[in-house]
Design a protein around this motif. Structure first.
Motif, PDB file in Angstrom:
ATOM      1  N   GLY A   8      33.559  43.157  44.255  1.00 56.86           N
ATOM      2  CA  GLY A   8      34.068  43.283  45.616  1.00 56.86           C
ATOM      3  C   GLY A   8      32.989  43.812  46.543  1.00 56.86           C
ATOM      4  N   ASN A   9      32.786  43.128  47.674  1.00 57.52           N
ATOM      5  CA  ASN A   9      31.592  43.426  48.479  1.00 57.52           C
ATOM      6  C   ASN A   9      31.871  43.394  49.973  1.00 57.52           C
ATOM      7  N   GLY A  10      33.118  43.618  50.382  1.00 61.54           N
ATOM      8  CA  GLY A  10      33.413  43.683  51.801  1.00 61.54           C
ATOM      9  C   GLY A  10      33.654  42.338  52.449  1.00 61.54           C
ATOM     10  N   THR A 342      48.033  41.447  37.342  1.00 55.61           N
ATOM     11  CA  THR A 342      48.501  42.816  37.075  1.00 55.61           C
ATOM     12  C   THR A 342      47.438  43.632  36.344  1.00 55.61           C
ATOM     13  N   ARG A 343      46.579  42.963  35.589  1.00 55.46           N
ATOM     14  CA  ARG A 343      45.462  43.666  34.943  1.00 55.46           C
ATOM     15  C   ARG A 343      44.521  44.266  35.988  1.00 55.46           C
ATOM     16  N   MET A 344      44.570  43.718  37.191  1.00 56.06           N
ATOM     17  CA  MET A 344      43.714  44.198  38.282  1.00 56.06           C
ATOM     18  C   MET A 344      44.453  45.187  39.182  1.00 56.06           C
ATOM     19  N   GLY A 345      45.642  45.602  38.754  1.00 56.76           N
ATOM     20  CA  GLY A 345      46.391  46.595  39.508  1.00 56.76           C
ATOM     21  C   GLY A 345      47.485  46.031  40.385  1.00 56.76           C
ATOM     22  N   ALA A 346      47.696  44.720  40.368  1.00 62.35           N
ATOM     23  CA  ALA A 346      48.765  44.125  41.166  1.00 62.35           C
ATOM     24  C   ALA A 346      50.127  44.515  40.592  1.00 62.35           C
ATOM     25  N   ARG A 347      51.138  44.525  41.468  1.00 58.34           N
ATOM     26  CA  ARG A 347      52.503  44.847  41.047  1.00 58.34           C
ATOM     27  C   ARG A 347      53.358  43.604  41.282  1.00 58.34           C
ATOM     28  N   ARG A 362      44.694  48.699  46.995  1.00 57.58           N
ATOM     29  CA  ARG A 362      43.423  48.178  46.489  1.00 57.58           C
ATOM     30  C   ARG A 362      43.581  47.644  45.075  1.00 57.58           C
ATOM     31  N   LEU A 363      43.029  46.477  44.807  1.00 58.74           N
ATOM     32  CA  LEU A 363      42.954  45.957  43.450  1.00 58.74           C
ATOM     33  C   LEU A 363      41.720  46.523  42.759  1.00 58.74           C
ATOM     34  N   LEU A 384      37.340  39.256  44.834  1.00 60.22           N
ATOM     35  CA  LEU A 384      36.558  39.480  46.051  1.00 60.22           C
ATOM     36  C   LEU A 384      37.024  40.722  46.801  1.00 60.22           C
ATOM     37  N   ALA A 385      38.303  41.059  46.649  1.00 63.48           N
ATOM     38  CA  ALA A 385      38.879  42.210  47.357  1.00 63.48           C
ATOM     39  C   ALA A 385      39.038  43.428  46.463  1.00 63.48           C
ATOM     40  N   ALA A 386      38.602  43.345  45.205  1.00 61.93           N
ATOM     41  CA  ALA A 386      38.825  44.432  44.244  1.00 61.93           C
ATOM     42  C   ALA A 386      37.651  45.400  44.202  1.00 61.93           C
ATOM     43  N   GLU A 387      37.943  46.625  43.792  1.00 63.75           N
ATOM     44  CA  GLU A 387      36.892  47.611  43.552  1.00 63.75           C
ATOM     45  C   GLU A 387      36.239  47.328  42.209  1.00 63.75           C
TER      46      GLU A 387
END
Length: 422
Positions: A8-10, A342-347, A362-363, A384-387
């Motif tokens: 993720g890079n802004g 969901t492995r990336m933090g999605a609900r 944040r993902l 692209l939007a994940a930390e």
């Protein structure tokens, strides 16, 4: 096996060129079987599915000559030398079934393996077969193959599709061009790819009225001739890359994009707070706020919201400020990307054909696995939007439908690279 690594890079800023449509090109290529003269396709995408279709057509007697970069394909089938589409090729891609109608129409015989492709539900070919039967085809299914004959050639008939089917409409439309008399296809698919196919066939000498509406009428002709045709812009690639600045922030020009190809999708993006501007060069997409608003989505046949953009839209809504509901009405079993997100933090809560998505701030980057073509690119969008870093595995799915993904996104500032298998 290759993998895609994304950090993720802004925000993203820049231009992304949109290729010719995969689904249109895969339909246009079998039209070569309808004529002994050359069919030249320009604006062709450079994808593994196109190579698979080329292999299949060459096995049937077609000669294919691409230009240096593969964006122009010259196809000529002076004679169909083999009327059997073998399982080893057909199993790789569902669009292979589209050789059935043209071979049957031209030579009155065809044997085609039942197809493969992404594992997103049954997607049976019975509507293809019933439409051809309405034109006088005799069919026998045995040993995993469709054995089709039309003694004396196909003849015009009327067929009403019980449900809208893009592939079955395409197969029937091609077959009808050489059938004796008039064929009427009711409840036909209305997708831009159908209109594009009809335009190409008309350039080859077919007589077609009503493409783009739910009733298509075809007056059969004795023969078709060669033609040159530009493949329509890929509306699914267009929609996918429109989501990149939507999920990351920034401002991106999608070169060659047209709103009419993705109008229902645009409505949902704007509802979520995304700005869309149509310019002579294409569509400019810009996210207005820090987080998008939640929206509800129902997939429908064109001109409704495309099922092929559902997975990508889910990635965006994972970051929305609130709860969204996505209802899949086209294919069953098309939420296989949800567990990976969901492995990336999605609900995400999936119940049958409905997914409820509670947006998160944040993902997080994680190793994930692509389950099908559209799921693979949805994971890249989420990354692209994940930390941190996300590693997307099994990206051979991605190469079936998207060309130069890493180059197109990195040109706008994304930190993305392909790692080749050892």
């Amino acid at each position: 096996m290759d993998s895609i690594h994304v950090t993720g890079n802004g925000p993203l800023n820049g231009e992304i060129p949109i290729a010719g449509a995969k689904n249109a090109c895969l339909t246009l290529m079998p039209a070569t079987l309808l004529s002994d003269e050359p069919l030249i396709l320009t604006n062709a995408p450079r994808l593994s599915d196109i190579r698979t279709m080329s292999m299949l057509l060459e096995s049937l007697g077609c000669e294919i000559t691409p230009n240096a970069d593969g964006t122009v394909q010259e196809l000529r089938t002076a004679q169909i030398t083999n009327h059997k589409a073998e399982y080893d090729i057909v199993r790789k891609m569902r669009a292979s079934i589209l050789v059935l109608g043209p071979m049957l129409a031209r030579d009155g015989q065809a044997t085609v393996s039942l197809p493969g492709g992404c594992a997103i539900g049954a997607r049976p070919v019975d509507l293809h077969l019933r439409a051809l039967e309405a034109m006088g085809a005799e069919l026998d299914l045995r040993d995993g193959y469709v054995h089709a004959t039309a003694r004396g050639g196909l003849r015009g008939g009327t067929f009403e599709f019980p449900i809208v089917s893009v592939g079955a409409t395409e197969n029937a439309l091609m077959a009808a061009t050489l059938a004796k008399g008039t064929t009427v296809l009711k409840n036909a698919a209305r997708e831009p790819e159908i209109v594009d196919l009809a335009l190409c066939l008309s350039r080859m000498g077919a007589q077609i009225d009503g493409a783009g509406t739910d009733t298509i009428t075809v007056q059969g002709v004795d023969r078709l001739h060669g033609a040159t045709h530009a493949v329509v812009t890929d509306r699914i690639e267009l929609g996918t890359y429109m989501l990149a600045p939507a999920i990351c922030g920034g401002r991106v020009l999608l070169k060659g994009g047209r709103r009419d190809l993705v109008s229902a999708f645009c409505v949902k993006l704007e509802e979520a707070g995304i700005g869309i501007e149509e310019t002579p060069d294409g569509l400019v997409v810009e996210r207005k706020g820090n987080r998008v608003r939640p929206v509800n989505v129902v997939t429908e046949p064109f001109p409704g919201f495309p099922t092929d953009l559902q997975a990508q839209m889910m990635a965006l809504l994972c970051t929305a400020d609130g709860t969204s509901v996505l209802e899949e009405r086209i294919f069953e079993n098309r939420f296989m990307h949800a567990p990976e997100l969901t492995r990336m933090g999605a609900r995400i809560d999936v119940q049958g054909g409905t997914a409820t998505v509670q947006g998160v701030d944040r993902l997080r980057g994680a190793p994930v696995m692509a389950t099908d073509l559209r799921a693979s690119v949805s994971l890249i969008l989420a990354a692209l939007a994940a930390e941190g870093e996300t590693v997307v595995n099994r990206v051979y799915h991605l190469d079936r439908g998207y060309e130069q993904v890493e180059q197109k996104l990195s040109a706008c500032g994304a930190k993305i690279e392909r790692v080749k298998a050892a």
